[in-house]
Design a protein around this motif. Sequence first.
Motif, PDB file in Angstrom:
ATOM      1  N   GLU A 172       1.687   6.822  -6.692  1.00 16.06           N
ATOM      2  CA  GLU A 172       0.551   8.043  -6.866  1.00 16.06           C
ATOM      3  C   GLU A 172       1.285   9.443  -6.722  1.00 16.06           C
ATOM      4  N   ILE A 173       1.822   9.494  -5.671  1.00 16.37           N
ATOM      5  CA  ILE A 173       2.426  10.949  -5.594  1.00 16.37           C
ATOM      6  C   ILE A 173       3.294  11.298  -6.424  1.00 16.37           C
ATOM      7  N   LYS A 190       0.891   4.277  -2.716  1.00 23.44           N
ATOM      8  CA  LYS A 190       0.832   5.575  -2.670  1.00 23.44           C
ATOM      9  C   LYS A 190       1.801   6.665  -2.866  1.00 23.44           C
ATOM     10  N   GLN A 191       3.156   6.022  -2.841  1.00 22.21           N
ATOM     11  CA  GLN A 191       4.105   6.586  -3.135  1.00 22.21           C
ATOM     12  C   GLN A 191       4.164   6.783  -4.561  1.00 22.21           C
ATOM     13  N   GLU A 223       0.861  -1.071   0.067  1.00 18.66           N
ATOM     14  CA  GLU A 223      -0.028   0.078   0.050  1.00 18.66           C
ATOM     15  C   GLU A 223       0.917   1.153   0.018  1.00 18.66           C
ATOM     16  N   THR A 224       1.845   1.086   0.911  1.00 14.44           N
ATOM     17  CA  THR A 224       2.782   2.679   0.888  1.00 14.44           C
ATOM     18  C   THR A 224       3.239   2.676  -0.479  1.00 14.44           C
TER      19      THR A 224
END
Length: 119
Positions: free
Chosen positions: A84-85, A81-82, A77-78
């Motif tokens: 996506e950023i 998200k990274q 998940e991390t």
Amino acid sequence: MAAQQSQSIQTLLEAEKEAAKVVQQARQYRVQRLKDARSEAAKEIEEYKKSKEQEFKAFEQSHAGNTQTVQAQIDKETEGKQEEIREAYDTHKDQVVKKLLDRVVLVKPELHRNLKKVE
């Protein structure tokens, strides 16, 4: 009569000695029972301690796999998200730089709103 009294006294003394022996044996028996009870209790405590340690190890092992899978899921998940950023950064970086440059380069000279005209 004196012989009978001395024999009675002798019998009483022997009975007293016999009673003292019985009391001593009872004390020794009680002490031995206490020692046996303590050793038995110590054995039971050790067995109980071992069983609880085994239960804890089993519990720890059963949940250790869960923590590893949860950790792997959190890592995924991390990473998502990274990513996506990073994508948002790459998409909007040109617009942000342009806005910053416009604000810095295009200056409109105006009087400050608190400045009053003096007459």
